[in-house]
Design an enzyme around this catalytic site. Sequence first.
Site, short mmCIF file in Angstrom:
data_model
loop_
_atom_site.label_atom_id
_atom_site.label_comp_id
_atom_site.label_asym_id
_atom_site.label_seq_id
_atom_site.Cartn_x
_atom_site.Cartn_y
_atom_site.Cartn_z
N ARG A 54 -1.94 -14.57 4.93
CA ARG A 54 -2.64 -13.85 6.00
C ARG A 54 -1.87 -13.99 7.32
NH1 ARG A 54 -6.89 -10.29 4.59
NH2 ARG A 54 -7.13 -10.29 6.85
N GLU A 72 -9.23 -10.92 -7.47
CA GLU A 72 -8.35 -9.76 -7.29
C GLU A 72 -7.13 -9.83 -8.23
OE1 GLU A 72 -9.66 -9.19 -2.62
OE2 GLU A 72 -7.61 -9.82 -3.06
N PHE A 97 -15.59 3.30 7.00
CA PHE A 97 -14.24 3.71 6.59
C PHE A 97 -14.05 3.64 5.07
CE2 PHE A 97 -14.14 -0.80 7.84
CZ PHE A 97 -13.66 -1.39 6.69
N HIS A 139 -2.03 -5.53 1.57
CA HIS A 139 -3.30 -6.23 1.39
C HIS A 139 -2.99 -7.70 1.20
CE1 HIS A 139 -7.24 -7.35 -0.21
NE2 HIS A 139 -6.57 -8.05 -1.12
N TYR A 173 -12.64 -2.50 -3.60
CA TYR A 173 -13.12 -2.57 -2.21
C TYR A 173 -14.64 -2.49 -2.10
CZ TYR A 173 -8.36 -2.31 -0.32
OH TYR A 173 -7.06 -2.58 0.02
N ARG A 215 2.68 -6.50 9.14
CA ARG A 215 1.96 -5.35 9.69
C ARG A 215 2.51 -4.94 11.05
NH1 ARG A 215 -4.05 -7.14 7.57
NH2 ARG A 215 -4.14 -5.79 5.73
N ASN A 222 -2.00 0.27 6.67
CA ASN A 222 -1.51 -0.99 7.25
C ASN A 222 -0.63 -1.81 6.30
OD1 ASN A 222 -3.51 -1.93 5.60
ND2 ASN A 222 -4.67 -2.99 7.19
N LYS A 278 0.83 -1.22 0.00
CA LYS A 278 0.00 0.00 0.00
C LYS A 278 0.87 1.26 0.00
CE LYS A 278 -3.83 -2.39 2.26
NZ LYS A 278 -4.90 -2.30 3.32
#
Length: 139
Positions: free
Chosen positions: A87, A128, A59, A117, A51, A104, A114, A11
Site C-alpha cells: 500500500r 483476493e 462509483f 490494486h 468489488y 500511482r 489508478n 488495471k
Amino acid sequence: MATNRTFTMLKPDSIENGNIGNILQMITDAGFSIKAMKYTQLTESQAKEFYAVHAERPFYAELVEYMTSGPIIAAILEKDNAVVDFRTLIGATDPSEAEEGTIRSKYAESKGRNAVHGSDSDENAAIEGNFHFTGAEIF
Ligand code: DAT
Ligand code: MG
C-alpha cells in the site's frame, strides 16, 4: 495464504498505457517476489464479486465497467509486511494525493483509472488471491 503475502492487479490503464514493465520492475525492486501471475480479463460477474464491498458506493457501476474494459494482470506477491508495504508502494487512491515516487503518482490517470490494486488487509489478501488463483497456480 500467509500474512507475508498480498494481492495486486495491474488495471486496464496500465496495460493500455504500456506501463506493465515499469510497474513490475518497481514491484520487484521494492523486494516483492511473484508467487502467482496471470494476464486475464474480468467478466462482469467476477468484477462485481471482487468489488462487492463497494456495491453501495456511487462509483460501483463505473468501477465494474472500467475493470472489465480490458485485460488486467493479477498477481500474488510475497515480502515481509507485504500488505502494508505494498500500500505504501502504490500510494493513495487518488493520484493527486499519492506520495511522489509511488506507482500511482507515476502512472495513475485518475481516482478510477489508478493503475494498480493492492489488498487492504491480510484477510482480504488471502480472499483476493484465492479468488484468482488455485493452489496449483501459486509457487
Ligand atoms: P483503493 O484501490 O486505494 O483500495 P478503494 O478500495 O477505496 O481504493 O476503492 C476501490 C477502487 O474503486 C479504487 O481503486 C478506484 C475506485 N474508486 C474509489 N473511489 C472512487 C471515486 N471517488 N471515483 C471513482 N472511482 C473510485
Ligand atoms: Mg481498496
